[in-house]
Design a protein around this motif. Structure first.
Motif, PDB file in Angstrom:
ATOM      1  N   THR A 121       1.260  -0.814  -0.073  1.00 50.29           N
ATOM      2  CA  THR A 121      -0.522  -0.174   0.137  1.00 50.29           C
ATOM      3  C   THR A 121       1.057   1.149  -0.157  1.00 50.29           C
ATOM      4  OG1 THR A 121      -1.971  -1.276   1.035  1.00 50.29           O
ATOM      5  CG2 THR A 121      -1.802   1.014   1.225  1.00 50.29           C
ATOM      6  N   THR A 132       3.982   5.651  -5.853  1.00 47.14           N
ATOM      7  CA  THR A 132       3.469   5.644  -7.170  1.00 47.14           C
ATOM      8  C   THR A 132       3.257   6.561  -7.560  1.00 47.14           C
ATOM      9  OG1 THR A 132       3.608   3.091  -7.445  1.00 47.14           O
ATOM     10  CG2 THR A 132       3.011   4.205  -9.040  1.00 47.14           C
ATOM     11  N   MET A 172       3.665   1.562  -1.461  1.00 54.29           N
ATOM     12  CA  MET A 172       4.185   1.732  -2.573  1.00 54.29           C
ATOM     13  C   MET A 172       3.349   1.987  -3.751  1.00 54.29           C
ATOM     14  SD  MET A 172       6.898  -2.455  -3.126  1.00 54.29           S
ATOM     15  CE  MET A 172       8.008  -1.937  -2.020  1.00 54.29           C
ATOM     16  N   ARG A 173       1.625   1.853  -3.358  1.00 57.60           N
ATOM     17  CA  ARG A 173       0.633   2.587  -4.016  1.00 57.60           C
ATOM     18  C   ARG A 173       1.365   4.048  -4.099  1.00 57.60           C
ATOM     19  NH1 ARG A 173      -4.478   0.442  -3.162  1.00 57.60           N
ATOM     20  NH2 ARG A 173      -4.995   1.946  -5.008  1.00 57.60           N
TER      21      ARG A 173
END
Lengths: 371, 419
Positions: B311, B317, B313-314
């Motif tokens: 999460t 991003t 990493m989302r």
């Protein structure tokens, strides 16, 4: 860091959502469940084939769109959200993936183009009895090119044309393709908890088989196929879980009790917040699975286990608490909650139980710790 | 979909890594709150100054304010690389630079900004945040600390003194802070949110007394801060008179804007838990890690921790693409706090009778899990209780109705009070 779907992939997902909202509304699913032989919507199947979805990840040389697994994940999420009553998972995630992983060039050419058009419905027949699929739990036997034994439950086994069957040959687990309309095969529908997906008891008596992969590779291939399917199914679960949260939220805003919206009570608010948290964790794990599947990474088995465990937990929790938030209406036939309640359990079992996946995950972690 | 840096990010990471290799202090222990000694504080200050000189302190801030003139993702990359090197020396500055100074920058005049921003970025001054009170925990606006204007103190420029009396609590770092921002009640006749005002304050001012709080774990990271006739100038006001609640929202928004490094170790504590379970024998002399229930628990911990990591990493991003992260990060603390408590309890249970031993010389894993057992209850309270976090998710993410507020239209002084 680029841990997200591309704009094109998200556009495909959006299109799929609109398409399914129009072609597969919940009342259509419920109506199908009322019928004597429930579990398959041939009209929707034809429309899904027309969209090209069956071949989304199948290479162009076999008639597919050759897009990739990320695109297939996007479609899977929307099929899960819509509780689509079609044998998509059986045909695409299991049957086609088995052929892509283990089939000869000849076998791929023979089956895949017809999978893409929807003419061949495929499935996988692995379980025979209660308990996980394992060498000890397989009694089906092939000898002299003929299969004998019983597989149950075979999801979509009533309408499927072909099945990948896990059996033993000289005691060695091996995969085979069997023509379910061919000689020596008899099948009957078995009633299941999810009437939007049918399942069968399939009996083989000297049924001719076509071997898929090498003799003795059956279990390893089965696990590899199951890993891939688990990732794709986790997207169906994430889609379903988000839909449950949306339903529960809308109901909590519409329903008044004791003079106000029930969504204003912390007992409801906090339950929905917990649903949201589980859904977020499941989506993160599913994305990792998608990355591993699409890039054929060595992490795939662990990623698949994470996606599977997290998404099974999230969908089951969301489905069951969605019923609870809907109160008395939640357990009636007319309200849609039960579609997800049923499907969440069906999806949570069809590629193996949470218990067996947790065991498998820890086994892999033990190996990694030892290395 | 991949985990790779963009070419620009990779270039920046390489630059940061080279600089850290050259400059980062090795083997220096950071200051753990309430337990720090002078040499640790000095190490923290020295490292902060070095980073500031190289443009690596407050990377996102404009250069004119001592920042690096960079992007959010660059600051994340630096934090990742810093943590990869094992450098953890930023603790004393986190609240000042994360919350107090952004509030000063948003509200103060140029002279005040010039006076405070640079030194704080360079680690020369440390700030604390004085909002919470004994009677205002989750209900932060229920502030009773009073500031009363001293009419006799008005000078020729129109500036004058406010006299503050009351008590703040849970103030991290108050005992070593040079300055603080303090939220006080200036109009008790107004409704709760309308009678508050924010000031910056010199923590060495006469009448301020800090007392550390002894936590159940034994740690002493927080303080009670007592105000007895403490004088601040009206020119120390941040924002308009009686607009302190809106100013505090600036502070808290900045707290939320700080995104983590997408981090945490793979699987959280689950891999460690597995190693421990492999060493403990069950009733039959087999490793506990063979037990089905134990395996399931470990798997659940692993998957939950990984879900949080992905999460993060989302969110990264989104930052990397120059977008605002979605609301998904809001679950992070809620999930993490309970997960740690559950893990601690599970690991203590695995040890059976030996689970009570906290003596590092005799305990499993140097008593890490016993420490965790005693430390984790605070995690579910500090920085927003589980209950408040669930309310926030339900209201702001899902759009459910807010809580009924019976104190909405009543003057603050007429509100009923309990303990």
């Amino acid at each position: 860091m680029n841990f997200d779907f591309s704009d094109e992939q998200l556009a495909l997902k959006d299109e799929a959502r609109k398409f399914l909202a129009a072609k597969c509304p919940p009342d259509r699913v419920r109506k199908l469940m009322d019928e004597d032989s429930p579990g398959f919507d041939p009209e929707l199947w034809a429309q899904v084939a027309e969209q090209g979805w069956l071949g989304a990840a199948i290479p162009e040389e076999h008639g597919g769109l050759g897009l990739g697994y990320l695109e297939l994940c996007c479609i899977a999420e929307e099929l899960g959200r819509a509780v689509a009553p079609v044998p998509f998972a059986s045909t695409v995630y299991f049957f086609a993936e088995a052929l892509l992983r283990a089939g000869t060039a000849e076998q791929k050419a023979k089956y895949l183009p017809q999978v893409v058009t929807g003419e061949i419905i495929g499935t996988i027949a692995s379980a025979e009895q209660a308990g996980p699929v394992s060498a000890a739990n397989i009694n089906a036997e092939v000898s002299g090119g003929k299969l004998n034994g019983v597989k149950m439950p075979v999801t979509d086994g009533v309408v499927a044309h072909h099945a990948v069957v896990l059996a033993k040959e000289g005691g060695k687990p091996t995969l085979y393709i069997v023509d379910l309309n061919g000689p020596g095969v008899s099948r009957e529908a078995v009633n299941t908890i999810d009437r939007s997906r049918e399942a069968a008891r399939v009996e083989f008596k000297d049924a001719p088989v076509e071997r898929l992969g090498e003799v003795g590779d059956g279990l390893a291939l089965f696990e590899a196929i199951n890993d891939r399917a688990a990732v794709l199914i986790s997207f169906e679960q994430v889609g379903g879980a988000d839909m449950c949260l949306e339903m529960a939220k809308n109901y909590a805003l519409d329903r008044f009790a004791f003079g106000r919206q029930i969504g204003g009570y912390q007992a409801i608010k906090h339950r929905l917040a917990d649903m949201y948290a589980k859904n977020v964790l499941a989506r993160g794990n599913a994305y990792y699975g998608a990355w591993a599947l699409n890039s054929d990474a060595p992490e795939l088995p662990i990623a698949a286990a994470g996606a599977r465990i997290s998404a099974s937990d999230a969908y089951w929790f969301a489905a069951r608490e969605n019923v609870q938030v809907h109160g008395g209406m939640g357990f009636t036939w007319e309200v849609d909650c039960h579609l997800h309640y049923r499907r969440s359990r069906q999806l949570g079992l069809v590629a193996g139980s949470a218990r067996s996946w947790k065991h498998r995950l820890v086994t892999m972690l033990e190996r990694r710790n030892a290395a | 979909m991949d985990f790779n840096d963009t070419p620009e990010e990779a270039e920046y990471r390489a630059k940061v890594r080279a600089w850290l290799e050259e400059n980062a202090p090795r083997g220096v222990k950071g200051a753990s709150l309430g337990d720090e000694d002078e040499s640790q504080m000095d190490a923290c200050k020295a490292w902060q100054a070095k980073k500031a000189a190289a443009g690596y302190a407050q990377i996102r801030w404009p250069k004119e304010w001592g920042g690096g003139g960079g992007t959010t993702i660059q600051s994340v990359i630096f934090a990742q690389e810093e943590s990869r090197m094992g450098v953890q020396l930023g603790g004393p500055f986190a609240i000042g630079l994360g919350m107090c100074i952004p509030t000063v920058m948003a509200t103060a005049d140029d002279e005040t900004k010039k006076r405070f921003v640079g030194p704080a970025v360079r680690g020369e001054t440390i700030w604390c945040q004085l909002f919470s009170e004994p009677a205002g925990g989750s209900d932060v606006a229920a502030i009773r600390t009073r500031a009363i204007k001293d009419e006799s103190s008005v000078d020729e420029n129109g500036d004058f003194d406010w006299v503050i009396n009351g008590q703040k609590i849970w103030t991290s770092g108050a005992h070593y802070a040079d300055y603080g921002i303090v939220l006080v009640r200036t109009d008790p006749d107004a409704v709760k949110h309308k009678g508050l005002t924010m000031f910056w304050i010199d923590m060495k001012s006469p009448g301020i007394e800090c007392k550390n709080i002894h936590q159940m774990s034994g740690a002493r990271g927080f303080n009670e801060v007592f105000f007895t006739d403490v004088r601040v100038k009206d020119s120390q006001r941040l924002g308009a008179l009686n607009d302190g609640w809106n100013v505090s929202i600036i502070t808290l928004m900045n707290e939320r804007a700080s995104v983590g490094g997408g981090g945490g170790a793979r699987g959280g504590g689950a891999l460690k838990a597995l190693q421990v379970a492999q060493k403990i024998r069950d009733e039959n002399g087999d490793p506990l890690s063979n037990n089905t229930t134990v395996r399931e628990k470990i798997a659940e911990h692993y998957v939950r921790a990984e879900g949080l990591r992905f999460t993060g990493m989302r969110s990264l991003t989104a930052l990397s693409q120059g977008k605002t992260p979605g609301p998904e990060q809001s679950v992070s603390k809620l999930v993490q706090a309970s997960a740690m408590q559950d893990l601690a309890d599970f690991m203590v249970d695995l040890q059976d009778q030996a689970g009570i031993i906290r003596d590092p010389a005799h305990a499993v894993e140097n008593a890490d899990f016993q420490e965790m057992f005693l430390g984790t209850p605070g995690g579910r309270i500090a920085g927003g209780t589980d209950e408040i976090l669930r309310n926030i998710i339900a209201e702001r993410v899902l759009g459910l109705p807010g809580e009924i507020r019976v104190d909405k239209n009543i003057p603050f002084k007429d509100l009923p009070t309990g303990r």
